[in-house]
Design a protein around this motif. Structure first.
Motif, PDB file in Angstrom:
ATOM      1  N   TYR A  36       0.862  27.548 -71.191  1.00 23.68           N
ATOM      2  CA  TYR A  36      -0.212  26.810 -70.959  1.00 23.68           C
ATOM      3  C   TYR A  36       0.284  25.447 -70.336  1.00 23.68           C
ATOM      4  O   TYR A  36       1.441  24.933 -70.826  1.00 23.68           O
ATOM      5  CB  TYR A  36      -0.953  26.204 -72.117  1.00 23.68           C
ATOM      6  N   TYR A  87       3.239  24.270 -72.925  1.00 20.55           N
ATOM      7  CA  TYR A  87       3.381  24.984 -74.611  1.00 20.55           C
ATOM      8  C   TYR A  87       3.671  26.662 -74.220  1.00 20.55           C
ATOM      9  O   TYR A  87       2.618  27.002 -73.476  1.00 20.55           O
ATOM     10  CB  TYR A  87       2.205  24.605 -74.892  1.00 20.55           C
ATOM     11  N   LEU A  96      -2.570  31.651 -85.075  1.00 24.17           N
ATOM     12  CA  LEU A  96      -1.797  31.355 -83.558  1.00 24.17           C
ATOM     13  C   LEU A  96      -0.787  30.211 -84.012  1.00 24.17           C
ATOM     14  O   LEU A  96      -1.355  29.028 -84.610  1.00 24.17           O
ATOM     15  CB  LEU A  96      -2.893  31.150 -82.747  1.00 24.17           C
ATOM     16  N   PHE A  98       1.953  27.330 -81.715  1.00 21.73           N
ATOM     17  CA  PHE A  98       2.174  26.752 -80.444  1.00 21.73           C
ATOM     18  C   PHE A  98       3.714  26.013 -80.677  1.00 21.73           C
ATOM     19  O   PHE A  98       4.116  25.939 -81.789  1.00 21.73           O
ATOM     20  CB  PHE A  98       1.278  25.552 -79.889  1.00 21.73           C
ATOM     21  N   SER A 100       6.471  23.407 -79.442  1.00 21.66           N
ATOM     22  CA  SER A 100       6.239  21.865 -79.426  1.00 21.66           C
ATOM     23  C   SER A 100       5.798  21.046 -78.223  1.00 21.66           C
ATOM     24  O   SER A 100       5.752  19.927 -78.314  1.00 21.66           O
ATOM     25  CB  SER A 100       7.573  21.266 -80.392  1.00 21.66           C
TER      26      SER A 100
ATOM     27  N   ARG B  35     -12.196  29.769 -80.349  1.00 23.11           N
ATOM     28  CA  ARG B  35     -11.239  28.962 -81.030  1.00 23.11           C
ATOM     29  C   ARG B  35     -11.361  27.355 -80.990  1.00 23.11           C
ATOM     30  O   ARG B  35     -11.764  27.081 -79.894  1.00 23.11           O
ATOM     31  CB  ARG B  35      -9.618  29.481 -80.779  1.00 23.11           C
ATOM     32  N   VAL B  37      -8.755  24.091 -81.458  1.00 23.66           N
ATOM     33  CA  VAL B  37      -7.369  23.681 -81.364  1.00 23.66           C
ATOM     34  C   VAL B  37      -7.514  22.276 -81.545  1.00 23.66           C
ATOM     35  O   VAL B  37      -8.338  21.700 -80.936  1.00 23.66           O
ATOM     36  CB  VAL B  37      -6.631  24.119 -80.040  1.00 23.66           C
ATOM     37  N   GLN B  39      -4.955  18.241 -81.499  1.00 20.10           N
ATOM     38  CA  GLN B  39      -3.866  17.535 -81.082  1.00 20.10           C
ATOM     39  C   GLN B  39      -4.110  16.142 -81.457  1.00 20.10           C
ATOM     40  O   GLN B  39      -4.742  15.359 -80.814  1.00 20.10           O
ATOM     41  CB  GLN B  39      -3.811  17.579 -79.280  1.00 20.10           C
ATOM     42  N   LYS B  43       1.163  14.149 -80.370  1.00 23.94           N
ATOM     43  CA  LYS B  43       1.776  15.418 -80.970  1.00 23.94           C
ATOM     44  C   LYS B  43       1.538  16.651 -80.133  1.00 23.94           C
ATOM     45  O   LYS B  43       0.817  16.520 -79.012  1.00 23.94           O
ATOM     46  CB  LYS B  43       1.169  15.455 -82.568  1.00 23.94           C
ATOM     47  N   GLY B  44       1.802  17.628 -80.756  1.00 26.02           N
ATOM     48  CA  GLY B  44       1.485  18.999 -79.749  1.00 26.02           C
ATOM     49  C   GLY B  44       0.385  19.532 -80.481  1.00 26.02           C
ATOM     50  O   GLY B  44      -0.549  19.140 -81.058  1.00 26.02           O
ATOM     51  N   LEU B  45       0.065  20.964 -80.004  1.00 27.29           N
ATOM     52  CA  LEU B  45      -1.185  21.507 -80.305  1.00 27.29           C
ATOM     53  C   LEU B  45      -1.067  22.419 -81.564  1.00 27.29           C
ATOM     54  O   LEU B  45      -0.084  22.925 -81.807  1.00 27.29           O
ATOM     55  CB  LEU B  45      -1.532  22.587 -79.103  1.00 27.29           C
ATOM     56  N   PHE B  47      -3.443  25.036 -83.882  1.00 35.95           N
ATOM     57  CA  PHE B  47      -4.496  26.075 -83.973  1.00 35.95           C
ATOM     58  C   PHE B  47      -5.291  25.601 -85.195  1.00 35.95           C
ATOM     59  O   PHE B  47      -4.715  25.564 -86.608  1.00 35.95           O
ATOM     60  CB  PHE B  47      -3.944  27.505 -84.332  1.00 35.95           C
ATOM     61  N   GLU B  50     -10.393  30.695 -85.385  1.00 36.68           N
ATOM     62  CA  GLU B  50     -11.045  31.574 -84.240  1.00 36.68           C
ATOM     63  C   GLU B  50     -12.102  32.510 -84.844  1.00 36.68           C
ATOM     64  O   GLU B  50     -12.304  32.686 -85.876  1.00 36.68           O
ATOM     65  CB  GLU B  50      -9.834  32.330 -83.606  1.00 36.68           C
ATOM     66  N   ASN B  59     -10.951  33.431 -88.527  1.00 36.38           N
ATOM     67  CA  ASN B  59      -9.589  33.487 -89.072  1.00 36.38           C
ATOM     68  C   ASN B  59      -8.882  31.965 -88.771  1.00 36.38           C
ATOM     69  O   ASN B  59      -9.169  31.189 -87.764  1.00 36.38           O
ATOM     70  CB  ASN B  59      -8.333  34.164 -88.023  1.00 36.38           C
ATOM     71  N   PRO B  62      -3.806  28.258 -92.355  1.00 38.04           N
ATOM     72  CA  PRO B  62      -3.924  27.981 -93.905  1.00 38.04           C
ATOM     73  C   PRO B  62      -4.189  26.668 -94.176  1.00 38.04           C
ATOM     74  O   PRO B  62      -5.136  26.329 -95.105  1.00 38.04           O
ATOM     75  CB  PRO B  62      -2.566  28.511 -94.422  1.00 38.04           C
ATOM     76  N   TYR B  95     -10.187  20.566 -79.342  1.00 40.46           N
ATOM     77  CA  TYR B  95     -10.284  21.375 -78.206  1.00 40.46           C
ATOM     78  C   TYR B  95     -11.086  22.451 -78.552  1.00 40.46           C
ATOM     79  O   TYR B  95     -10.559  23.470 -79.451  1.00 40.46           O
ATOM     80  CB  TYR B  95      -9.237  21.890 -77.589  1.00 40.46           C
ATOM     81  N   ARG B  98     -11.377  29.338 -75.315  1.00 40.84           N
ATOM     82  CA  ARG B  98     -11.089  30.777 -75.481  1.00 40.84           C
ATOM     83  C   ARG B  98      -9.705  31.136 -74.853  1.00 40.84           C
ATOM     84  O   ARG B  98      -8.936  30.204 -74.465  1.00 40.84           O
ATOM     85  CB  ARG B  98     -12.211  31.719 -74.645  1.00 40.84           C
ATOM     86  N   ALA B  99      -9.122  32.274 -74.995  1.00 36.48           N
ATOM     87  CA  ALA B  99      -8.009  32.440 -74.787  1.00 36.48           C
ATOM     88  C   ALA B  99      -7.438  32.001 -73.374  1.00 36.48           C
ATOM     89  O   ALA B  99      -6.133  31.699 -73.232  1.00 36.48           O
ATOM     90  CB  ALA B  99      -7.294  34.030 -74.999  1.00 36.48           C
TER      91      ALA B  99
END
Lengths: 107, 112
Positions: A36, A87, A96, A98, A100, B35, B37, B39, B43-45, B47, B50, B59, B62, B95, B98-99
């Motif tokens: 992405y 990413y 799922l 990702f 970093s 789904r 997600v 951020q 920082k990063g993304l 999950f 979904e 799903n 954890p 966010y 979808r895929a």
């Protein structure tokens, strides 16, 4: 969870150059990997799925390779619009996960 | 044109609940897994979870299970994220996706 190790975290390059970004999974994810692109003020864009399949609309200067645990995103002949954050993300199993991120900046 | 538009973000007190919505258009919502997600700033993304097209299965990551609930209303083309007992670590842009398509996100700040 599958850990995705992405490198480098930062990359500086000039327009016209080629760059590669690595993404390594902690276990085999077959080819269930997406790349992405993130740009400020824009929705994240899917570039590549299934490790190497270009999403419709992705310029051909982008390519993806790899399977199993090692993957690479390559951008050839960088254009100004390519400077962004990239990413990787595995979708082989839940959750799922990702990488970093790699920030690609203009040199 | 595929569009996903999140709403419902804002400033929320620690321990409170918040429900985000995502209205979609330009595609048949009921055909797609959807789904959430997030951020965190700088920082990063990450999950969150979904949901299956018919809403019968979810799903979650954890770390998100128990406090976050994803649901959908296919008649309204809307995806939801119910957040409960929020804490400062939940401060992030959320966010809907979808895929192969993402919204622009809804900002949530948890602070007293």
């Amino acid at each position: 969870d599958v850990q995705m190790t992405q490198s480098p975290s930062y990359l500086a390059a000039s327009p016209g150059e080629s760059v590669s970004i690595s993404c390594k999974a902690s276990k085999s994810i077959s080819n269930n990997l997406a790349w992405y692109q993130e740009k400020p003020g824009k929705a994240n864009k899917l570039l590549i799925h299934s490790g190497s399949t270009l999403q419709s609309g992705t310029p051909s200067r982008f390519s993806g390779s790899g399977s199993g645990t090692d993957f690479t995103l390559t951008i050839r002949s960088l254009e100004s619009e390519d400077f962004a954050v990239y990413y990787c993300q595995q979708y082989n199993e839940y959750p799922l996960t990702f990488g970093s991120g790699t920030k690609l900046e203009i040199k | 044109e595929v569009k996903l538009v999140e709403s419902g973000g804002g400033l929320v007190l620690p321990g409170a609940s918040l429900k985000l919505s995502c209205i979609v258009s330009g595609f048949t919502f009921s055909d797609y897994w959807m789904r959430w997600v997030r951020q965190a700033p700088g920082k990063g993304l990450e999950f969150i979870g979904e949901i299956k097209p018919d809403g019968s299965k979810t799903n979650y990551a954890p770390s998100m299970k128990g406090r976050f609930t994803i649901s959908r209303d296919n008649a309204k083309n809307t995806l939801y994220l119910q957040m409960s007992s929020v804490r400062s670590e939940d401060t992030a842009t959320y966010y809907c996706a979808r895929a192969d398509a993402w919204g622009q996100g809804a900002s949530v700040t948890v602070s007293s």
